[in-house]
Design a protein around this motif. Structure first.
Motif, PDB file in Angstrom:
ATOM      1  N   THR A  20       6.927  10.114 -40.097  1.00 16.60           N
ATOM      2  CA  THR A  20       7.057   8.863 -39.340  1.00 16.60           C
ATOM      3  C   THR A  20       5.775   8.711 -38.527  1.00 16.60           C
ATOM      4  O   THR A  20       5.211   9.700 -38.062  1.00 16.60           O
ATOM      5  CB  THR A  20       8.281   8.839 -38.404  1.00 16.60           C
ATOM      6  OG1 THR A  20       8.076   9.768 -37.321  1.00 16.60           O
ATOM      7  CG2 THR A  20       9.567   9.173 -39.145  1.00 16.60           C
TER       8      THR A  20
ATOM      9  N   LYS B 114      13.373  20.473 -25.797  1.00 21.00           N
ATOM     10  CA  LYS B 114      13.392  19.309 -26.687  1.00 21.00           C
ATOM     11  C   LYS B 114      13.579  19.729 -28.142  1.00 21.00           C
ATOM     12  O   LYS B 114      14.327  19.137 -28.900  1.00 21.00           O
ATOM     13  CB  LYS B 114      12.066  18.550 -26.523  1.00 21.00           C
ATOM     14  CG  LYS B 114      12.131  17.104 -26.865  1.00 21.00           C
ATOM     15  CD  LYS B 114      10.854  16.391 -26.459  1.00 21.00           C
ATOM     16  CE  LYS B 114      10.902  15.824 -25.063  1.00 21.00           C
ATOM     17  NZ  LYS B 114       9.751  14.995 -24.745  1.00 21.00           N
TER      18      LYS B 114
ATOM     19  N   ALA C 123       5.970   9.519 -35.128  1.00 21.16           N
ATOM     20  CA  ALA C 123       6.009   8.157 -34.559  1.00 21.16           C
ATOM     21  C   ALA C 123       6.279   8.220 -33.058  1.00 21.16           C
ATOM     22  O   ALA C 123       6.983   9.099 -32.578  1.00 21.16           O
ATOM     23  CB  ALA C 123       7.099   7.340 -35.250  1.00 21.16           C
TER      24      ALA C 123
ATOM     25  N   ALA D  68      14.602  11.632 -34.736  1.00 17.81           N
ATOM     26  CA  ALA D  68      14.487  13.054 -35.089  1.00 17.81           C
ATOM     27  C   ALA D  68      15.833  13.747 -34.897  1.00 17.81           C
ATOM     28  O   ALA D  68      16.328  14.434 -35.801  1.00 17.81           O
ATOM     29  CB  ALA D  68      13.409  13.700 -34.238  1.00 17.81           C
TER      30      ALA D  68
ATOM     31  N   GLY E 282       8.577  18.028 -35.001  1.00 22.10           N
ATOM     32  CA  GLY E 282       8.398  16.873 -34.117  1.00 22.10           C
ATOM     33  C   GLY E 282       7.212  17.078 -33.192  1.00 22.10           C
ATOM     34  O   GLY E 282       6.529  18.106 -33.246  1.00 22.10           O
TER      35      GLY E 282
ATOM     36  N   SER F  67       9.962   3.771 -29.283  1.00 22.76           N
ATOM     37  CA  SER F  67      10.357   3.282 -27.948  1.00 22.76           C
ATOM     38  C   SER F  67      11.691   3.911 -27.569  1.00 22.76           C
ATOM     39  O   SER F  67      12.637   3.897 -28.367  1.00 22.76           O
ATOM     40  CB  SER F  67      10.551   1.767 -27.970  1.00 22.76           C
ATOM     41  OG  SER F  67       9.337   1.132 -28.193  1.00 22.76           O
ATOM     42  N   ASP F  68      11.735   4.452 -26.375  1.00 19.77           N
ATOM     43  CA  ASP F  68      12.995   5.074 -25.952  1.00 19.77           C
ATOM     44  C   ASP F  68      14.073   4.024 -25.711  1.00 19.77           C
ATOM     45  O   ASP F  68      15.250   4.306 -25.841  1.00 19.77           O
ATOM     46  CB  ASP F  68      12.767   5.877 -24.664  1.00 19.77           C
ATOM     47  CG  ASP F  68      12.005   7.162 -24.961  1.00 19.77           C
ATOM     48  OD1 ASP F  68      12.195   7.701 -26.069  1.00 19.77           O
ATOM     49  OD2 ASP F  68      11.211   7.604 -24.109  1.00 19.77           O
TER      50      ASP F  68
ATOM     51  N   LYS G 171      16.840  18.544 -30.308  1.00 12.11           N
ATOM     52  CA  LYS G 171      16.701  17.673 -31.487  1.00 12.11           C
ATOM     53  C   LYS G 171      17.014  18.415 -32.781  1.00 12.11           C
ATOM     54  O   LYS G 171      17.036  17.809 -33.852  1.00 12.11           O
ATOM     55  CB  LYS G 171      15.275  17.104 -31.547  1.00 12.11           C
ATOM     56  CG  LYS G 171      14.977  16.119 -30.413  1.00 12.11           C
ATOM     57  CD  LYS G 171      13.531  15.620 -30.470  1.00 12.11           C
ATOM     58  CE  LYS G 171      13.149  14.842 -29.227  1.00 12.11           C
ATOM     59  NZ  LYS G 171      13.239  13.392 -29.413  1.00 12.11           N
TER      60      LYS G 171
ATOM     61  N   PRO H  94      18.151   4.878 -30.701  1.00 10.24           N
ATOM     62  CA  PRO H  94      18.559   6.152 -31.318  1.00 10.24           C
ATOM     63  C   PRO H  94      17.376   7.113 -31.325  1.00 10.24           C
ATOM     64  O   PRO H  94      16.221   6.686 -31.406  1.00 10.24           O
ATOM     65  CB  PRO H  94      18.927   5.743 -32.748  1.00 10.24           C
ATOM     66  CG  PRO H  94      18.202   4.466 -32.991  1.00 10.24           C
ATOM     67  CD  PRO H  94      18.124   3.777 -31.659  1.00 10.24           C
ATOM     68  N   ASP H  95      17.671   8.400 -31.226  1.00  9.97           N
ATOM     69  CA  ASP H  95      16.631   9.420 -31.377  1.00  9.97           C
ATOM     70  C   ASP H  95      16.590   9.776 -32.860  1.00  9.97           C
ATOM     71  O   ASP H  95      17.482  10.446 -33.385  1.00  9.97           O
ATOM     72  CB  ASP H  95      16.973  10.643 -30.521  1.00  9.97           C
ATOM     73  CG  ASP H  95      15.838  11.659 -30.514  1.00  9.97           C
ATOM     74  OD1 ASP H  95      15.217  11.857 -31.584  1.00  9.97           O
ATOM     75  OD2 ASP H  95      15.568  12.229 -29.451  1.00  9.97           O
TER      76      ASP H  95
HETATM   77  O1  C5P Z   1      12.054  12.819 -26.730  1.00 11.78           O
HETATM   78  P1  C5P Z   1      10.657  12.520 -27.072  1.00 11.78           P
HETATM   79  O2  C5P Z   1      10.382  11.070 -27.293  1.00 11.78           O
HETATM   80  O3  C5P Z   1       9.630  13.164 -26.166  1.00 11.78           O
HETATM   81  O4  C5P Z   1      10.473  13.254 -28.469  1.00 11.78           O
HETATM   82  C1  C5P Z   1       9.340  13.135 -29.240  1.00 11.78           C
HETATM   83  C2  C5P Z   1       9.630  13.492 -30.676  1.00 11.78           C
HETATM   84  O5  C5P Z   1      10.844  12.915 -31.114  1.00 11.78           O
HETATM   85  C3  C5P Z   1       8.586  12.975 -31.619  1.00 11.78           C
HETATM   86  O6  C5P Z   1       8.547  13.832 -32.726  1.00 11.78           O
HETATM   87  C4  C5P Z   1       9.142  11.590 -31.963  1.00 11.78           C
HETATM   88  O7  C5P Z   1       8.637  11.121 -33.200  1.00 11.78           O
HETATM   89  C5  C5P Z   1      10.624  11.850 -32.030  1.00 11.78           C
HETATM   90  N1  C5P Z   1      11.438  10.727 -31.588  1.00 11.78           N
HETATM   91  C6  C5P Z   1      12.257  10.065 -32.485  1.00 11.78           C
HETATM   92  N2  C5P Z   1      13.052   9.035 -32.061  1.00 11.78           N
HETATM   93  C7  C5P Z   1      13.033   8.650 -30.800  1.00 11.78           C
HETATM   94  C8  C5P Z   1      12.225   9.302 -29.865  1.00 11.78           C
HETATM   95  C9  C5P Z   1      11.429  10.328 -30.290  1.00 11.78           C
HETATM   96  O8  C5P Z   1      12.240  10.417 -33.659  1.00 11.78           O
HETATM   97  N3  C5P Z   1      13.820   7.661 -30.413  1.00 11.78           N
END
Ligand code: C5P
Length: 409
Positions: free
Chosen positions: A205, A348, A286, A320, A333, A289-290, A352, A317-318
């Motif tokens: 990504t 982290k 990638a 990863a 990641g 955006s949180d 994840k 959504p997260d």
């Molecule tokens: O939690 P954080 O954003 O710091 O984590 C970073 C890692 O998680 C990166 O590998 C990023 O690509 C992935 N990520 C994701 N989906 C999100 C936020 C982060 O896949 N919504």
């Protein structure tokens, strides 16, 4: 994962092939060979012996490759036309085609008396010889011994074939240069199929996501996509089949990878979910955006109607965290953190469910160089890269991914 015809065609994208053309009539086939390599996406340069220029004019190769052809070591005015070490050091592979009995003999003896033979002696990359000569020269014990010497030193050989000779009066026999398509297959095998990720499916990504506020405005971030693209290029070079799921980026995705262009985090999640269960490696590079606006308005929010708008956000959504457990292979990641403390990155990684996470500092975003620390509970734990370009770091990361794959059952 099916590799499309176009991707297959471009498997040599970014690979540098230096053709060393010897003086045999078969050099007319080398013109087609150069064209086929270019069509496969390779960068091609040509150097010719003096005798080769008697058969095909250098202009032909210069026109096809769009680059100057290397011809001589010395010029009357003292200026190097093409530096004698520049070409061999530039190349990922030197392809000697046609490899005449003379060139094979000189290479076996380490003679360096012109640009081509000096280049062969200076090359540190794989060298592939495509012999072409008449049957009596091919069968001569001197040629056999010379070729054996080169093989023992690690040189590769394709052909020659048995068949009609270029000259109508000559009897058919062994010594015909292999067809350009067969030579290209051998180049592919040497450069791609022997890579340490050959046959592996890698999903990456990359880029940023965009979360709409209304039809014209959005929430996003400064990620350039360079790290993900560098990883995709490096994985491709090592023989992997690569899928790049990417949001907007400041750089183009490399040719030869399957690309899935998305905008929002939700779209990226869906694209990853569709593919993750077939992957040997997933790298989440990638910058997602949180948060996203709770509601994306249709049309344009008007200043007159909402002088002090309040943006209500919800969590994205997260990707990863939601998909790593569905990947049958290795998941990696990135953890972009302020300060040098590795502890949050370790947390982290575990949260994840990733095999490894690459710790990097916040100022890396959008920058040209970076430094990464590999955090995992197994291979390479705690190793830190030198400060390097994203391209170099991609190699460093994939070396560790390969170690991980080798250590996995
Ligand atoms: O939690 P954080 O954003 O710091 O984590 C970073 C890692 O998680 C990166 O590998 C990023 O690509 C992935 N990520 C994701 N989906 C999100 C936020 C982060 O896949 N919504």
């Amino acid at each position: 994962m099916a590799v499309s015809k176009d991707q297959e065609m471009l498997r040599l994208h970014g690979r540098r092939v230096l053709i060393a053309a010897g003086g045999g009539i078969a050099v007319y086939k080398t013109v087609e060979l150069a064209r086929l390599l270019l069509k496969r996406g390779a960068e091609v340069r040509v150097m010719m012996t003096d005798a080769a220029t008697r058969f095909v004019h250098p202009t032909t190769f210069a026109a096809i490759t769009g680059r100057p052809v290397g011809l001589q070591m010395f010029h009357d005015d003292g200026s190097p036309e093409v530096g004698h070490l520049e070409l061999p050091h530039w190349a990922d592979l030197v392809l000697v085609a046609p490899a005449t009995a003379d060139l094979i003999a000189k290479a076996a003896c380490g003679i360096a008396d012109d640009l081509v033979t000096t280049g062969l002696l200076a090359a540190r990359c794989p060298v592939l010889f495509a012999p072409a000569m008449n049957p009596s020269m091919w069968e001569h014990p001197a040629t056999r011994t010379n070729l054996q010497t080169l093989r023992t030193r690690g040189a590769h050989v394709v052909g020659p074939e048995t068949g009609e000779m270029a000259h109508p009066d000559e009897l058919p026999g062994a010594g015909r240069m292999s067809e350009p398509s067969a030579i290209v297959e051998e180049v592919l095998r040497l450069l791609i199929s022997s890579g340490d990720l050959a046959g592996r499916r890698v999903l990456i990504t990359a880029g940023r996501t965009e979360e709409p506020i209304d039809s014209v405005r959005m929430l996003s971030n400064r990620s350039s996509g360079r790290m993900g693209v560098a990883l995709a290029e490096e994985a491709l070079k090592r023989g992997a089949e690569v899928v790049l799921v990417h949001g907007p980026m400041d750089v183009n995705p490399p040719a030869g990878v399957e690309t899935v262009r998305v905008r929002s985090a939700n779209d990226m999640l869906a694209a990853v979910q569709d593919r993750i269960d077939r992957m040997d490696v997933a790298i989440y590079a990638a910058a997602v955006s949180d948060y996203r606006p709770k509601q994306a308005l249709k049309g344009k929010m008007k200043r007159e109607n909402t002088p002090e708008p309040v943006l209500e956000l919800v969590a994205n959504p997260d990707i990863a965290a939601e998909t790593a457990s569905h990947c049958p292979g290795i998941t990696v990641g990135f953890a972009l953190e302020a300060g040098g403390d590795l502890a949050p990155a370790r947390v982290k990684r575990a949260r994840k469910g990733l095999d490894a996470i690459l710790f990097n500092q916040v100022d890396a975003i959008g920058a040209d160089t970076n430094r990464l620390t590999w955090i995992s509970d197994r291979e390479s734990e705690g190793e830190t890269s030198p400060s390097a370009s994203k391209r170099e770091l991609a190699g460093w990361v994939l070396d560790r991914v390969v170690n991980f794959l080798r250590a996995s059952p």
